[in-house]
Design a protein around this motif. Structure first.
Motif, PDB file in Angstrom:
ATOM      1  N   SER A  64     -33.164  13.927  30.060  1.00  0.00           N
ATOM      2  CA  SER A  64     -34.218  13.742  31.061  1.00  0.00           C
ATOM      3  C   SER A  64     -33.921  14.577  32.294  1.00  0.00           C
ATOM      4  O   SER A  64     -32.758  14.799  32.649  1.00  0.00           O
ATOM      5  CB  SER A  64     -34.317  12.270  31.461  1.00  0.00           C
TER       6      SER A  64
ATOM      7  N   LYS B 107     -34.697  14.781  36.375  1.00  0.00           N
ATOM      8  CA  LYS B 107     -35.164  13.960  37.487  1.00  0.00           C
ATOM      9  C   LYS B 107     -36.415  14.558  38.133  1.00  0.00           C
ATOM     10  O   LYS B 107     -36.475  15.756  38.397  1.00  0.00           O
ATOM     11  CB  LYS B 107     -34.066  13.797  38.540  1.00  0.00           C
ATOM     12  N   SER B 108     -37.394  13.688  38.365  1.00  0.00           N
ATOM     13  CA  SER B 108     -38.643  14.130  38.999  1.00  0.00           C
ATOM     14  C   SER B 108     -39.313  12.930  39.653  1.00  0.00           C
ATOM     15  O   SER B 108     -38.983  11.777  39.357  1.00  0.00           O
ATOM     16  CB  SER B 108     -39.579  14.746  37.952  1.00  0.00           C
ATOM     17  N   ILE B 109     -40.239  13.194  40.547  1.00  0.00           N
ATOM     18  CA  ILE B 109     -40.951  12.131  41.249  1.00  0.00           C
ATOM     19  C   ILE B 109     -42.353  12.022  40.676  1.00  0.00           C
ATOM     20  O   ILE B 109     -43.097  13.006  40.614  1.00  0.00           O
ATOM     21  CB  ILE B 109     -41.030  12.430  42.763  1.00  0.00           C
TER      22      ILE B 109
ATOM     23  N   ASN C   3     -45.953   4.753  36.146  1.00  0.00           N
ATOM     24  CA  ASN C   3     -44.778   4.190  35.476  1.00  0.00           C
ATOM     25  C   ASN C   3     -44.487   4.986  34.199  1.00  0.00           C
ATOM     26  O   ASN C   3     -45.284   4.977  33.272  1.00  0.00           O
ATOM     27  CB  ASN C   3     -45.022   2.711  35.123  1.00  0.00           C
ATOM     28  N   PRO C   4     -43.363   5.710  34.171  1.00  0.00           N
ATOM     29  CA  PRO C   4     -43.044   6.541  32.993  1.00  0.00           C
ATOM     30  C   PRO C   4     -42.866   5.734  31.711  1.00  0.00           C
ATOM     31  O   PRO C   4     -43.133   6.222  30.612  1.00  0.00           O
ATOM     32  CB  PRO C   4     -41.744   7.237  33.392  1.00  0.00           C
TER      33      PRO C   4
ATOM     34  N   ASP D 299     -29.290  11.039  32.737  1.00  0.00           N
ATOM     35  CA  ASP D 299     -30.021  12.034  31.946  1.00  0.00           C
ATOM     36  C   ASP D 299     -30.419  11.503  30.563  1.00  0.00           C
ATOM     37  O   ASP D 299     -30.806  12.258  29.679  1.00  0.00           O
ATOM     38  CB  ASP D 299     -29.203  13.320  31.801  1.00  0.00           C
TER      39      ASP D 299
ATOM     40  N   ASP E 284     -38.871  11.664  28.277  1.00  0.00           N
ATOM     41  CA  ASP E 284     -38.190  11.776  29.562  1.00  0.00           C
ATOM     42  C   ASP E 284     -38.343  10.451  30.311  1.00  0.00           C
ATOM     43  O   ASP E 284     -39.450   9.934  30.447  1.00  0.00           O
ATOM     44  CB  ASP E 284     -38.802  12.921  30.371  1.00  0.00           C
ATOM     45  N   GLN E 285     -37.235   9.924  30.803  1.00  0.00           N
ATOM     46  CA  GLN E 285     -37.278   8.612  31.460  1.00  0.00           C
ATOM     47  C   GLN E 285     -37.941   8.650  32.831  1.00  0.00           C
ATOM     48  O   GLN E 285     -38.339   7.603  33.358  1.00  0.00           O
ATOM     49  CB  GLN E 285     -35.868   8.039  31.605  1.00  0.00           C
ATOM     50  N   TYR E 286     -38.074   9.852  33.444  1.00  0.00           N
ATOM     51  CA  TYR E 286     -38.670   9.962  34.782  1.00  0.00           C
ATOM     52  C   TYR E 286     -40.159  10.281  34.752  1.00  0.00           C
ATOM     53  O   TYR E 286     -40.917   9.785  35.578  1.00  0.00           O
ATOM     54  CB  TYR E 286     -37.921  11.029  35.593  1.00  0.00           C
ATOM     55  N   SER E 287     -40.568  11.095  33.783  1.00  0.00           N
ATOM     56  CA  SER E 287     -41.969  11.508  33.729  1.00  0.00           C
ATOM     57  C   SER E 287     -42.746  10.885  32.568  1.00  0.00           C
ATOM     58  O   SER E 287     -43.973  10.920  32.553  1.00  0.00           O
ATOM     59  CB  SER E 287     -42.049  13.035  33.618  1.00  0.00           C
TER      60      SER E 287
END
Length: 382
Positions: A253, A255-257, A261-262, A289, A312-315
């Motif tokens: 993953s 990191k992203s903003i 909710n991903p 990650d 991806d856990q963030y997006s």
């Protein structure tokens, strides 16, 4: 009796005396475990099942996930969840943590192993379940490794099962009629119920052992796949016709903003991509990650037919997909191993066969010991 058959008989006898008790325990527990799903569903019906509303729209996955987290507590992070296509199933959220890896018994190797079941339409908790002390789970781990740490229990069960396979082969050699006359055929294929006790015991051992030999052999070999890594590797190599390990692509993953909710995005995407799946297994990301793992499983009880996704856990973006159809023959066979072992791959008929085969396998050490004891008494009288 020829010298060859005498040697085979001695091998069969001493191997049976060495491993008989373990074979009995493993067979009985296997017999008990076959219908564990049907029995558990009946006993825990109010926990495992719900009444779906007319408009069967489920709450967002993240809402149910948070409810499960609150119920389990902060010290019990969720590792795994199972959602169902069937509208009358509660969704399961599981938490597991390994215990002391050096512990002697199964109970010491597990810190906790619990699940909370939630109504996907209302978010209401239908019940909690402690797998660590669950009857069928304890039965499974007696079967798996005599309720010992895998380090000790698995080799004992694995090599005892290997010896049992040798006994099946030697037993078949001993069973084989010297001449295929009508009398010998009747002796080999029929139990003489009206005969004396000793003869009935002998027939139960020989005749019933013959009829279930193929099925018990399959159960034993699939059990060895679990118990011994070298045997699993051998099965994979033979089936795939390659010494190259299975292909596994591990994504990471980034990191992203994001404003959504991903977890919900990943789950909703998986539902679209896995339309034919009867169950969706969802594993939250672990580490900075780590990725979200999702398996879409076809079959209400089997596990082998599954497509695997990574998000991806963030997006919540799909990073990788590997379909069941892309697996090589070795991966497919190893993936089917559990379903073959419990008979579920053939549905209810397969489970009935596995039950009967396990029950007869459990009787073989008993009847074999009785035959040996009778012969020993006979020799001592002479």
């Amino acid at each position: 009796m020829t010298r060859f058959r005498k040697i085979i008989g001695q091998i069969h006898l001493w191997l049976g005396l060495i491993t008989g008790l373990i074979v009995l325990i493993v067979s009985i527990t296997g017999c008990l475990f076959v219908f564990q799903k049907e029995i558990s569903d009946l006993i825990h019906q109010k926990t495992f099942f719900v009444e779906p509303p007319a408009a069967a729209a489920t709450l967002p996955y993240s809402t149910l996930f948070k409810k499960a987290e609150q119920t389990l507590g902060k010290d019990r992070p969720i590792n795994f969840s199972t959602t169902y296509k069937d509208p009358d199933h509660a969704w399961e959220f599981m938490t597991y943590k390994a215990g002391d890896p050096k512990a002697l018994t199964y109970f010491g190797t597990i810190d906790y192993y619990e699940s909370v079941f939630i109504n996907p339409y209302t978010g209401a908790v239908t019940g909690k379940y402690d797998y660590k002390y669950d009857f069928f789970n304890v039965v499974k781990f007696i079967h798996w490794g005599l309720l010992l740490n895998d380090t000790y229990g698995q080799p004992i069960v694995g090599y005892s099962t290997l010896i049992f396979v040798i006994m099946l082969i030697t037993g078949m050699i001993m069973w084989w009629p010297k001449k295929w006359s009508k009398t010998n055929i009747n002796k080999s294929f029929k139990i003489k119920w009206k005969a004396g006790f000793k003869r009935v015991v002998y027939d139960l051992h020989n005749v019933s052992g013959f009829y279930v030999m193929l099925f018990t052999l399959i159960l034993a070999l699939t059990g060895m796949v679990f118990a011994m890594k070298w045997f699993q590797t051998t099965v994979y190599v033979i089936a795939s016709r390659s010494i190259t390990p299975p292909d596994f692509k591990q994504e990471k993953s980034q990191k992203s903003i994001v404003t959504f909710n991903p977890m919900d995005k990943a789950f909703d995407t998986a539902k679209i991509l896995l339309k034919t799946a009867d169950r969706i297994a969802f594993s939250p990301a672990s580490g900075a990650d780590g990725v979200i793992y999702v398996n879409g499983i076809i079959g209400k009880e089997t596990y082998y037919h599954a497509d695997a996704l990574q998000f991806d856990q963030y997006s919540g973006k799909l990073l990788h997909r590997k379909n069941y159809s892309e697996q090589n023959a070795g991966e497919k066979l190893i993936g089917m191993n559990y379903d073959i072992h419990v008979g579920a791959i053939l549905g209810l008929p397969g489970k009935i066969i596995a039950f009967i085969a396990s029950l007869v396998a459990a009787s073989l050490p008993i009847t074999g010991f009785m035959i040996w004891l009778n012969r020993k008494k006979k020799k001592s009288k002479k």
